[in-house]
Motif scaffolding. Structure first.
Motif, PDB file in Angstrom:
ATOM      1  N   UNK A 125      26.455 -65.566 -46.940  1.00  0.00           N
ATOM      2  CA  UNK A 125      27.342 -64.886 -46.001  1.00  0.00           C
ATOM      3  C   UNK A 125      26.558 -64.658 -44.710  1.00  0.00           C
ATOM      4  N   UNK A 126      27.067 -65.208 -43.603  1.00  0.00           N
ATOM      5  CA  UNK A 126      26.407 -65.097 -42.303  1.00  0.00           C
ATOM      6  C   UNK A 126      27.260 -64.198 -41.423  1.00  0.00           C
ATOM      7  N   UNK A 131      22.548 -66.137 -35.143  1.00  0.00           N
ATOM      8  CA  UNK A 131      22.024 -67.438 -34.718  1.00  0.00           C
ATOM      9  C   UNK A 131      21.115 -67.940 -35.829  1.00  0.00           C
ATOM     10  N   UNK A 132      21.355 -69.196 -36.254  1.00  0.00           N
ATOM     11  CA  UNK A 132      20.569 -69.809 -37.328  1.00  0.00           C
ATOM     12  C   UNK A 132      19.756 -70.944 -36.717  1.00  0.00           C
ATOM     13  N   UNK A 148      17.825 -65.911 -37.364  1.00  0.00           N
ATOM     14  CA  UNK A 148      17.030 -66.294 -38.529  1.00  0.00           C
ATOM     15  C   UNK A 148      16.554 -67.734 -38.387  1.00  0.00           C
ATOM     16  N   UNK A 149      15.422 -68.018 -39.023  1.00  0.00           N
ATOM     17  CA  UNK A 149      14.881 -69.379 -39.011  1.00  0.00           C
ATOM     18  C   UNK A 149      13.943 -69.557 -40.195  1.00  0.00           C
ATOM     19  N   UNK A 152      12.608 -70.415 -46.901  1.00  0.00           N
ATOM     20  CA  UNK A 152      13.953 -69.897 -46.688  1.00  0.00           C
ATOM     21  C   UNK A 152      14.046 -69.156 -45.358  1.00  0.00           C
ATOM     22  N   UNK A 153      15.249 -69.103 -44.814  1.00  0.00           N
ATOM     23  CA  UNK A 153      15.462 -68.465 -43.514  1.00  0.00           C
ATOM     24  C   UNK A 153      15.142 -66.976 -43.597  1.00  0.00           C
ATOM     25  N   UNK A 154      14.417 -66.491 -42.594  1.00  0.00           N
ATOM     26  CA  UNK A 154      14.052 -65.076 -42.487  1.00  0.00           C
ATOM     27  C   UNK A 154      14.438 -64.581 -41.101  1.00  0.00           C
ATOM     28  N   UNK A 155      14.709 -63.283 -41.008  1.00  0.00           N
ATOM     29  CA  UNK A 155      15.054 -62.690 -39.718  1.00  0.00           C
ATOM     30  C   UNK A 155      13.830 -62.732 -38.807  1.00  0.00           C
ATOM     31  N   UNK A 156      14.027 -63.290 -37.606  1.00  0.00           N
ATOM     32  CA  UNK A 156      12.933 -63.338 -36.621  1.00  0.00           C
ATOM     33  C   UNK A 156      13.287 -62.552 -35.365  1.00  0.00           C
ATOM     34  N   UNK A 157      14.510 -62.025 -35.306  1.00  0.00           N
ATOM     35  CA  UNK A 157      14.942 -61.247 -34.147  1.00  0.00           C
ATOM     36  C   UNK A 157      16.392 -60.849 -34.316  1.00  0.00           C
ATOM     37  N   UNK A 158      16.935 -60.250 -33.263  1.00  0.00           N
ATOM     38  CA  UNK A 158      18.344 -59.893 -33.295  1.00  0.00           C
ATOM     39  C   UNK A 158      18.931 -59.989 -31.895  1.00  0.00           C
ATOM     40  N   UNK A 159      20.227 -60.160 -31.838  1.00  0.00           N
ATOM     41  CA  UNK A 159      20.939 -60.221 -30.566  1.00  0.00           C
ATOM     42  C   UNK A 159      21.197 -58.804 -30.068  1.00  0.00           C
ATOM     43  N   UNK A 160      21.429 -58.674 -28.788  1.00  0.00           N
ATOM     44  CA  UNK A 160      21.813 -57.408 -28.182  1.00  0.00           C
ATOM     45  C   UNK A 160      23.293 -57.185 -28.500  1.00  0.00           C
ATOM     46  N   UNK A 161      23.583 -56.314 -29.461  1.00  0.00           N
ATOM     47  CA  UNK A 161      24.949 -56.096 -29.940  1.00  0.00           C
ATOM     48  C   UNK A 161      25.869 -55.587 -28.832  1.00  0.00           C
TER      49      UNK A 161
END
Length: 185
Positions: A125-126, A131-132, A148-149, A152-161
């Motif tokens: 579930x994305x 962003x992948x 994520x990247x 297995x994909x791991x969180x590397x940052x987040x967008x400005x909500x």
């Protein structure tokens, strides 16, 4: 907008879907403004819903037997593979697996950007606005606005909500604007 302008957009999208060898009636839902590049491989179409103004790049493979939902405004890069089922191998009647499948739906939220050569496994579930990164293997749950990247994909940052929500409230959805000819530099 003029009827002629909207007619041109509809015809361009219909042509894109036709060139990919897709029949709208096969899908559970295929929203307006969907563009799918070719080659395109798809199975279990009746279990696949694709929201409006979604782009799926060439070489995509969607295995929908377990169900795939792609919400509106999503951009999927080339050569992405989405699986929604796997062979049963635990307590199987044969090795390496048997004739049964374990189905787990995949859900992709609104306005997600999935880079090229990504693999999404059953049950993933994305969340909205995520962003992948290209080449990632995505499993489990990705929280909204995550970047994520990896494998297995791991969180590397987040967008400005707040910025994301501002653009969303103004209906500034890239692929929609591009198709409607309202994209501004």
């Amino acid at each position: 907008m003029s009827g002629l302008f909207l007619s041109k957009i509809y015809n361009a999208v219909a042509n894109s879907i036709h060139k990919a060898g897709i029949r709208r009636t096969k899908f559970h839902l295929l929203g307006a403004g969907v563009s799918i590049g070719r080659p395109f491989h798809c199975s279990g179409e009746r279990n696949i819903s694709i929201g409006e103004y979604t782009y799926i790049g060439p070489g995509a493979k969607l295995y929908g037997v377990g169900g795939i939902t792609i919400e509106k405004g999503t951009i999927i890069g080339p050569d992405v593979t989405i699986y929604s089922a796997n062979h049963v191998f635990r307590d199987a009647h044969y090795i390496p697996y048997d004739h049964r499948v374990d189905t787990k739906p995949v859900s992709i939220g609104e306005n997600v950007w999935i880079g090229g050569n990504v693999i999404i496994v059953p049950g993933t579930s994305i969340g909205e606005g995520s962003i992948i990164g290209a080449g990632s293997v995505v499993t489990g749950t990705v929280a909204p606005f995550s970047i994520v990247a990896g494998n297995p994909a791991k969180v590397i940052g987040s967008r400005d909500a707040s910025h994301y929500n501002k653009l969303k409230s103004e209906n500034k959805i890239y692929f929609r604007a591009k198709q409607l000819g309202t994209l501004q530099q």
